[in-house]
Scaffold this active site. Structure first.
Site, PDB file in Angstrom:
ATOM      1  N   GLU A 126      89.864  21.060 116.517  1.00  0.00           N
ATOM      2  CA  GLU A 126      89.489  19.709 116.135  1.00  0.00           C
ATOM      3  C   GLU A 126      88.133  19.730 115.450  1.00  0.00           C
ATOM      4  OE1 GLU A 126      88.597  19.670 120.503  1.00  0.00           O
ATOM      5  OE2 GLU A 126      90.682  19.176 120.181  1.00  0.00           O
ATOM      6  N   TYR A 148      89.176  24.437 106.273  1.00  0.00           N
ATOM      7  CA  TYR A 148      90.479  24.531 106.943  1.00  0.00           C
ATOM      8  C   TYR A 148      91.620  24.263 105.962  1.00  0.00           C
ATOM      9  CZ  TYR A 148      87.296  24.223 110.890  1.00  0.00           C
ATOM     10  OH  TYR A 148      86.253  24.444 111.757  1.00  0.00           O
ATOM     11  N   VAL A 170      78.419  29.329 109.931  1.00  0.00           N
ATOM     12  CA  VAL A 170      77.793  30.294 109.025  1.00  0.00           C
ATOM     13  C   VAL A 170      76.346  29.854 108.818  1.00  0.00           C
ATOM     14  CG1 VAL A 170      77.781  31.065 106.601  1.00  0.00           C
ATOM     15  CG2 VAL A 170      79.945  30.948 107.866  1.00  0.00           C
TER      16      VAL A 170
END
Ligand code: COA
Length: 155
Positions: free
Chosen positions: A106, A118, A74
């Site tokens: 990863e 995440y 972003v």
């Protein structure tokens, strides 16, 4: 945190002029234009646009029911506004609609911000790959491995 209304669309070669500087601004090892051209041909490359402006992108590859997130970023000026979460959710939705059941990725052990994304987006940390990434001055950095279950998410 609520994100403003944004548009998603698959990225095309005409977006390279915006993609390359955004990649350079967000990635310590940005891709070459040739890598981007290959990825645009062979992977799911999704752009997040605010009007005409590219403010984020993700790149994912899919083989049968497994997908891998190769990149997500972003615009630094827009960090912390929920856009990364929006982009990841849309990427997951599109991969699920395309037949993927799991998404793997990863991330550098030092990249706490991406790990927070995440974790908050429902990923599970599944392991560590020691000394996976090149670091500064010949050092190496571990990779943390994440998995997302895509079955059952809204598509
Ligand atoms: C990782 C990245 C995509 C996150 O994008 P973002 O738009 O800032 O993320 P969001 O605003 O959606 O926030 C997602 C989560 O990150 C965490 N977060 C947000 N702002 C944070 C901050 N200032 N510090 C630490 N964590 C933060 C929060 O847990 C948030 O979840 P929550 O809203 O449920 O609390 C972005 O930081 C980026 O482009 N980084 C550079 C590229 C990169 O590292 N990509 C990942 C490679 S594996």
């Amino acid at each position: 945190m609520s994100a403003p209304a944004m548009d998603f669309r698959p990225l095309a070669p005409t977006d390279l002029a915006a993609l390359l500087p955004l990649d350079a601004a967000t990635n310590s090892h940005p891709w070459h234009a040739d890598n981007w051209a290959d990825s645009l041909r062979s992977h799911l490359c999704l752009g997040l646009f605010d009007g005409p402006y590219l403010v984020g992108f993700s790149v994912a590859s899919r083989v049968l029911d497994e997908a891998e997130l190769l990149a997500i970023a972003v615009d630094p000026a827009r960090h912390g506004q929920g856009l990364g979460k929006l982009l990841l959710a849309e990427t997951c939705n599109r991969l699920a609609a395309d037949g993927a059941a799991m998404l793997f990725l990863e991330v550098r052990a030092g990249n706490r911000r991406a790990q927070a994304l995440y974790d908050s987006a429902g990923g599970s940390e599944t392991g560590v790959r020691r000394n996976y990434y090149p670091g500064p001055a010949g050092t190496r950095e571990d990779a943390r491995l994440y998995a997302f279950t895509l079955t059952g998410i809204a598509v």
